[in-house]
Design a protein around this motif. Structure first.
Motif, mmCIF file in Angstrom:
data_model
loop_
_atom_site.group_PDB
_atom_site.id
_atom_site.type_symbol
_atom_site.label_atom_id
_atom_site.label_comp_id
_atom_site.label_asym_id
_atom_site.label_seq_id
_atom_site.Cartn_x
_atom_site.Cartn_y
_atom_site.Cartn_z
ATOM 1 N N SER A 144 41.507 42.666 41.387
ATOM 2 C CA SER A 144 41.343 41.368 40.731
ATOM 3 C C SER A 144 42.199 41.313 39.483
ATOM 4 O O SER A 144 42.254 42.274 38.715
ATOM 5 C CB SER A 144 39.889 41.169 40.333
ATOM 6 N N GLN A 196 41.633 35.448 40.735
ATOM 7 C CA GLN A 196 42.942 35.711 41.352
ATOM 8 C C GLN A 196 43.008 37.160 41.831
ATOM 9 O O GLN A 196 42.562 38.069 41.131
ATOM 10 C CB GLN A 196 44.046 35.468 40.329
ATOM 11 N N ARG A 197 43.538 37.354 43.065
ATOM 12 C CA ARG A 197 43.700 38.709 43.588
ATOM 13 C C ARG A 197 45.182 39.062 43.544
ATOM 14 O O ARG A 197 46.037 38.262 43.929
ATOM 15 C CB ARG A 197 43.214 38.797 45.047
ATOM 16 N N ASP A 226 50.618 37.305 44.123
ATOM 17 C CA ASP A 226 49.290 36.691 44.135
ATOM 18 C C ASP A 226 48.868 36.545 45.601
ATOM 19 O O ASP A 226 49.519 35.839 46.368
ATOM 20 C CB ASP A 226 49.415 35.311 43.470
ATOM 21 N N THR A 245 45.698 35.684 46.530
ATOM 22 C CA THR A 245 44.423 34.948 46.582
ATOM 23 C C THR A 245 44.390 34.024 47.799
ATOM 24 O O THR A 245 43.437 34.029 48.581
ATOM 25 C CB THR A 245 44.259 34.093 45.302
#
Ligand code: ADP
Length: 433
Positions: free
Chosen positions: A164, A171-172, A191, A193
């Motif tokens: 994270s 957001q991952r 990113d 996500t």
């Protein structure tokens, strides 16, 4: 390389002998030698001054009387030229790297074997909040996550890590380590996500489809086992076979809706040449006729089609959207309920197609999720009513492909209003068609 060449030494010795030859008969050999040495020193001094001047810009061609100086400065000039070529090449490569990584949508960070930052591209500023002062610092420490630190310190055999973001909630981030040189690695960060959300949507979708198919399949298998295992008279057998119709129909409806939805999602946006001028009144008449079986005598379907404009669209898709909205209005209202369908001219604002009912209504917290695939307010109740959970997802996609969107207003216990606006550009007067 000697400071003086053989020729120069011989010339100096010859001059000294000549000075002696002149000085001895005159009784002043010392002065004669002194005069020759002074001339030599002046000569040397001139060369030294030239050398100092040349050293300020050693890329110029050297020109010294002294052979040793000449050779030394020549080789110095050669080395300098080589170093300059190498520096230029390194700079070219660095700017090439910068150019390449600047074009990357993902963050690219060059790190040393310990994970300290050497260089990074613009995307790293946005995604990882890096700034110039971070150069030389440990990337893992800046990202403040054990997964990132493990990857950067090469404590894991994996080349990627996912965690994270410490900067943006929810957001991952994915880090990938790519060795690019003996003592440098490239860390690519992106990113993920959206990708994760898509993956979990796909998993949910497969789980939902399997679940929806399992119930009717279990019923069919149960009846088939009874038919196979037991001696049944014709009447019972016929009765059991009739019972197979409902789950089979449910499976068929589900597969049909899935195919419609997949087609809508994967088809390109319709071109003007794909559109026909659809007579909305005729379309609704057809839908109401098709749904007569569902409505029976238990619902009143009222049509208020005051607008004469035709809708430029794909008739089959619009039929499917109308059919889902009217079928829902019937399904989710009690016996004796009213379903009102209207097509209204709103002048400069285009026209509105609307389906209203005075049925069970929907609580506000569900409204934003109704068009998700398989989303139902009442999971078991929706299935009992014969829904696939895909109807409003189909409506949403049809309307999107017709530059419109579904709007919903509802009150629990009072009823619901499903409607959509079509812009004037999508409407056509009856006579011009
Ligand atoms: P379903 O096949 O379950 O009807 P839909 O996608 O058509 O699936 O609708 C999703 C959910 O929205 C339904 O399960 C129901 O809970 C709710 N819904 C749709 N239309 C109405 C309506 N007219 N009145 C009340 N609830 C509705």
């Amino acid at each position: 390389m000697d400071l003086y060449s053989r020729k120069e030494l011989l010339a100096a010795a010859a001059l000294a002998l000549a000075a002696l030859a002149i000085g001895l008969p005159l009784g002043i050999p010392g002065w004669a030698l002194f005069a020759v040495a002074t001339v030599g020193l002046v000569y040397q001094h001139r060369d030294l001054r030239k050398f100092v001047r040349w050293a300020k810009n050693p890329l110029r061609r050297p020109k010294f009387a002294n052979e040793g100086l000449q050779q030394a400065s020549r080789s110095l000039r050669r080395s300098l030229k080589q170093a300059r070529r190498r520096t230029r090449e390194a700079l070219r490569q660095t700017s090439h790297f910068r150019g390449l990584t600047a074009a990357l949508p993902d963050a690219a960070i060059l790190v040393d074997p310990q994970g300290n930052i050497v260089n990074f591209n613009n995307a790293s500023v946005l995604l990882l909040h890096l700034n110039r002062e971070d150069t030389g610092n440990h990337l893992g420490t800046l990202l403040r996550h054990p997964e990132a630190i493990r990857l950067l310190e090469q404590q894991t055999p994996d080349a990627t890590a996912e965690f994270s973001s410490p900067f943006v909630e929810g957001q991952r981030l994915e880090l990938r380590r790519v060795p690019v040189a003996k003592d440098q690695d490239l860390i690519l960060a992106r990113d993920v996500t959206h990708l994760n959300r898509l993956l979990s949507m796909r998993q949910d979708f497969v789980a939902n489809v399997s679940h929806e198919l399992r119930t009717p399949l279990t019923i069919i298998v149960g009846y088939l086992e009874v038919i196979e295992d037991e001696e049944l008279d014709d009447a019972t057998l016929r009765q059991l076979v009739r019972k197979l119709a409902s789950p089979t129909h449910r499976m068929q409806t589900l597969v049909d809706d899935l195919l419609v939805l997949t087609r809508l999602e994967s088809s390109p946006t319709p071109e003007p040449s794909d559109l026909a001028a659809v007579d909305v009144k005729q379309l609704v008449d057809g839908v109401v006729e098709d749904l007569a079986g569902l409505a029976g005598k238990r619902h009143r379907i009222n049509q208020r089609m005051s607008c004469d404009l035709r809708l430029l669209g794909i008739e089959k898709e619009l039929h499917s959207a109308c059919s889902n909205l009217i079928a829902n209005a019937i399904k989710y209202s009690p016996q004796g309920g009213n379903v009102n369908v209207s097509w209204t001219d709103c002048g400069d604002n285009g026209a509105v197609l609307e389906v209203c009912d005075d049925g069970v209504g929907i609580a506000p917290e569900h409204l934003s999720r109704l068009t998700e695939r398989f989303y139902r307010v009442d999971r078991a109740g929706g299935r009992v009513r014969g829904g696939t959970g895909l109807g409003l997802a189909i409506v949403k996609h049809v309307l999107m492909r017709h530059n419109s969107q579904l709007q919903i207003e509802s009150e629990v216990g009072k009823g619901s209003r499903f409607y959509c606006h079509f812009r004037p550009g999508q409407l056509q007067a009856q006579h011009s068609g």
